[in-house]
Enzyme design. Structure first.
Site, PDB file in Angstrom:
ATOM      1  N   ASN A 195     -18.051  -2.240  -8.421  1.00 14.13           N
ATOM      2  CA  ASN A 195     -16.802  -1.844  -9.289  1.00 14.13           C
ATOM      3  C   ASN A 195     -16.234  -3.070  -9.912  1.00 14.13           C
ATOM      4  OD1 ASN A 195     -14.422  -0.189  -9.495  1.00 14.13           O
ATOM      5  ND2 ASN A 195     -13.231  -1.254  -7.539  1.00 14.13           N
ATOM      6  N   ASP A 231     -13.339  -1.565   2.611  1.00 21.67           N
ATOM      7  CA  ASP A 231     -12.022  -2.281   2.328  1.00 21.67           C
ATOM      8  C   ASP A 231     -11.741  -2.355   0.817  1.00 21.67           C
ATOM      9  OD1 ASP A 231     -11.343  -3.076   5.033  1.00 21.67           O
ATOM     10  OD2 ASP A 231     -12.771  -4.469   4.957  1.00 21.67           O
ATOM     11  N   LEU A 232     -10.776  -1.512   0.520  1.00 21.34           N
ATOM     12  CA  LEU A 232     -10.627  -1.373  -0.879  1.00 21.34           C
ATOM     13  C   LEU A 232     -10.449  -2.821  -1.706  1.00 21.34           C
ATOM     14  CD1 LEU A 232      -9.812   0.722  -3.152  1.00 21.34           C
ATOM     15  CD2 LEU A 232      -7.491   0.167  -2.659  1.00 21.34           C
ATOM     16  N   ASP A 233     -11.388  -2.979  -2.819  1.00 20.57           N
ATOM     17  CA  ASP A 233     -11.298  -3.994  -3.738  1.00 20.57           C
ATOM     18  C   ASP A 233     -11.537  -5.418  -3.038  1.00 20.57           C
ATOM     19  OD1 ASP A 233     -10.849  -2.307  -5.761  1.00 20.57           O
ATOM     20  OD2 ASP A 233      -8.732  -2.806  -6.021  1.00 20.57           O
ATOM     21  N   GLU A 234     -11.986  -5.060  -1.506  1.00 17.35           N
ATOM     22  CA  GLU A 234     -12.363  -6.572  -0.980  1.00 17.35           C
ATOM     23  C   GLU A 234     -13.754  -6.759  -0.647  1.00 17.35           C
ATOM     24  OE1 GLU A 234      -9.852  -8.682   0.476  1.00 17.35           O
ATOM     25  OE2 GLU A 234      -8.462  -7.648  -0.605  1.00 17.35           O
TER      26      GLU A 234
END
Lengths: 289, 289, 289, 289
Positions: A195, A231-234
């Site tokens: 991403n 974990d979103l964007d982690e």
């Protein structure tokens, strides 16, 4: 000749608990199999008791005869030494699905690098929750699937997507795909979904980051490419970069500048993934670039 | 603990004609000598018939007993495999002489990184053709030698310098030293003299480069750190960087901006040299940074 | 709303010998014409006796009524104050011809920024000495002209090109166009032809620069966008940038990295030219970016 | 001659609600006072109804006769036009106090740029809550005050500091000063205290940022220089920059790299503040650099 596509070249990634002699063991193994080492990279988190990572790029003189044998014998070696390993070869290109929404800057950059053979990959399909980019994608001879998606139909749409991908795709690039993938979907492609998202110094977590960065008067805007986890964007960061801006930039100008960093950073990250240069360790990456 | 100064750590640099099994040979050798490899870097100019370069950083559990033995046994190994090699250890710090004229920016940066132990080096002396920086240097407890030099006295002055350095210094940094060293002088320190000079895109060869860069309206100014050879400013490049400028910069401002790039680039290059991260191959370097 | 295309916005560029009160004179003039200043930039080469440069971006409330009048009245003002001036407006987009050969990276970037309206320009035609990019260009609805060219037919080909451009094009971008334009051709478009070329620290003048940069082991490669003059690659620089590389890059990899810098730098330079942000002074530029 | 210290040069900063004719008004005013404009910068947050910012650098031929008169007449002009203004002159250098704790990298850089006259400022004192840097500071002839500080004695220590500064200092630089200033203290120096702190992409708010950045495997580390407000590390940003790192950097190496960005970014921000190039608008800055 483009060395990225030498047909007789293979790449071996290994990780294991640190122990004396591991480099000797593996290089002896390759020597016995008549593999000629071209690049060798290594990293250890702690020479006493850490995790050891290794990437070896090698040429095989008689590819057909030896590649399969190496693959088999590695299996045995791995058991003895508790190795995690992954072997790949230029004979078989990786297959990349691209997920997009409406923005086309990342998609365009990936397609250009694919066409110019900078990223030696196959693109069996582009999938989008919007129809906007259909014509552009098909113009390059790439199949385009429009899978609309609402909160209600998300599970169904993801199921449909999984079926579409099955057996045809090795990894997925979210090229400004504006939907959050479910843990279930992600579990099908662990460490195989890349991403891109904007980044700022300092960070602006939450809604409207560009507006808030504008209000704070940041002097740099950046982008981060990472593997997707629950974990979103982690997830583990693969690559980051920034671009300098100043007080004259409107919030709209920040977005424009952001697009240029995003496409550059994402393309770089994808390129390294395709060349098997990225190893994941916990929530971070080792990039042998 | 600062890993740069772990006392039991050694660094081995090797170059040799490419041949199968060289990595195995060397790592087996180290394994037998109970050396625990911490970092391993490798590069080849051509996997078929090129030159092979290797840098290995390793820890010795019983340093006193084994370091000397490795050194001796390497000698034998080197004969068999036609290796060029260099072994060093954190036990013995490198000794650096700094040559300066009047400008102090590079000198100040080097001294600060030495004092803060970022560059683990000894500085037995600073030598200058001008007396201006004497007080500053001595304030840090570093001996300062003023060796004036005219076109007529150059040979004599260089001879005096050579004697001053003899047995006390491993390498020399020209920190904006505004004199050209003679081939004879350079021959005493092959690949052991580091220079810094300004660089532009495109280049302005000859006199008054800053004025000419200003007249051309360049948008970037840079600096190049390199090993000194007999070809003025043409030796192997260790590090380069640039700084963005614009039409508002006067020729004087360009010089100021140039100073900041110069000190940063030189300090980085010196740091890599001290940590044995730079190998020279013909007129280029391999930097395992 | 994208401010780049506000229809009632105009841009005034002025240069003149430095004299007291010039800012007052011009801003009073605009105030009388009910122009609302949005951006004001100024530069002087020497406050006593230099050349004064000014860029003013302003909005007109009644565009149709006032723009023409400003244009007329400026003429008079210019005579009194010995001003060089140029007035443009978002009402009328600049028209850009792109010249290419076989490489498509710069072309692709320009087309993408045109399509996404980042560069608010019209592209009436692409001209090439090779037919390779015809299909791609026409796919975007842009006319493509193949004008082959040998040493013998150069004059004729240039004549044909001039006729094709006449009245249809305001400026020309050489997007990796591998032919040298004649002084005669250039004289038709003074300060209106933008070129991109690779740049190195230090420079490698002459043939095979990438191979020579590779042999010298440079650590940065760059690109320079400049206006074309009769001195090959020596015209006023608009923009420059670099990309970091290392010893692992093959000469082919250097070219790839070079492409990315080239397309970024060229697109930036074109964008500034289109927005009338670049003034030329002798052999340098003032860029009000 | 260094233009930064031309004695007859003055700088005027103005902000006011946007209204037509403001540039004319001010430039006419300066023309009448025989001020020769050298640099003119302007910014508006919105040409219709925003805030207008202006920075004018000008030379006075008869400095003594006119500077005072301009100052007086500006007062009147300001009332009529609701201007916020600030006039300064190279005749009177700004006076900077530096607050430090134990780390010396930012202090060293500031002192070097002061000594080399890159930052034309006076340094009447350095204040520290630790005695460590006393000798170094006094070696440059700068008074050093050790004001120890515990949670219990903080109010008293700040009171003592305020008295020490009173009438002697125009602005304060926190050069890695590891104490949080109270709102009361800050109220004495609004927009006149500059701080530096590390920054990451994405941000790591809270304790041990370097360790957490290390654990996440960030690829860039940065630094942010900002004006101090009551919101810790949330004041208007003056400058930011980053440095590239990789998986080989230990947490200690990250700190070292961080020091280099910090000192560079802080020195740049201080330099702009000293030259009156920074205007504050709400929680952001306009930097006319």
């Amino acid at each position: 000749m483009n060395t990225k596509v030498r047909p007789n070249r293979a790449k071996l990634l290994i990780s294991c608990p640190e122990k004396p002699g591991i480099i000797s063991t593996v290089t002896n193994f390759l020597l016995e199999h008549k593999a000629n080492i071209v690049h060798f990279d290594q990293h250890t988190t702690d020479p006493q008791a850490g995790i050891f990572f290794m990437r070896i790029e090698f040429d095989l003189e008689e590819y057909d005869a030896t590649y399969k044998k190496i693959e088999n014998d590695l299996d045995e070696l791995a058991r003895d030494y508790a190795l995690d390993w992954q072997l790949s070869s230029n004979e078989r290109r990786k297959r990349m699905a691209i997920f997009v929404s409406k923005a086309d800057h990342c998609l365009t950059e990936l397609i250009w690098r694919w066409k110019s053979n900078e990223i030696p990959v196959d693109i069996p399909m582009v999938i989008s929750n919007h129809p906007d980019l259909k014509e552009m994608v098909e113009g390059y001879g790439i199949p385009f699937y429009h899978i609309p998606l609402t909160q209600d139909t998300k599970e169904e749409a993801e199921q449909k997507t999984v079926e579409l991908l099955k057996g045809k795709v090795d990894f997925i690039v979210l090229a400004r795909y504006m939907q959050i993938l479910s843990p279930k979907f992600i579990s099908h492609y662990p460490k195989q979904i890349i991403n891109i998202h904007h980044s700022f110094l300092p960070a602006f977590v939450g809604a409207n980051p560009y507006v808030r960065a504008f209000n704070r008067g940041v002097k740099l805007i950046g982008a981060t490419a990472h593997y997707v986890t629950n974990d979103l964007d982690e997830g583990p960061i693969i690559e980051q970069d920034v671009q300098r801006i100043n007080h004259r930039y409107t919030a709209a100008d920040l977005k424009t500048a952001g697009r240029h960093v995003e496409k550059r950073v994402l393309a770089e990250a994808v390129s390294w993934h395709v060349e098997d240069k990225v190893l994941v360790h916990g929530n971070k990456t080792i990039v042998f670039a």
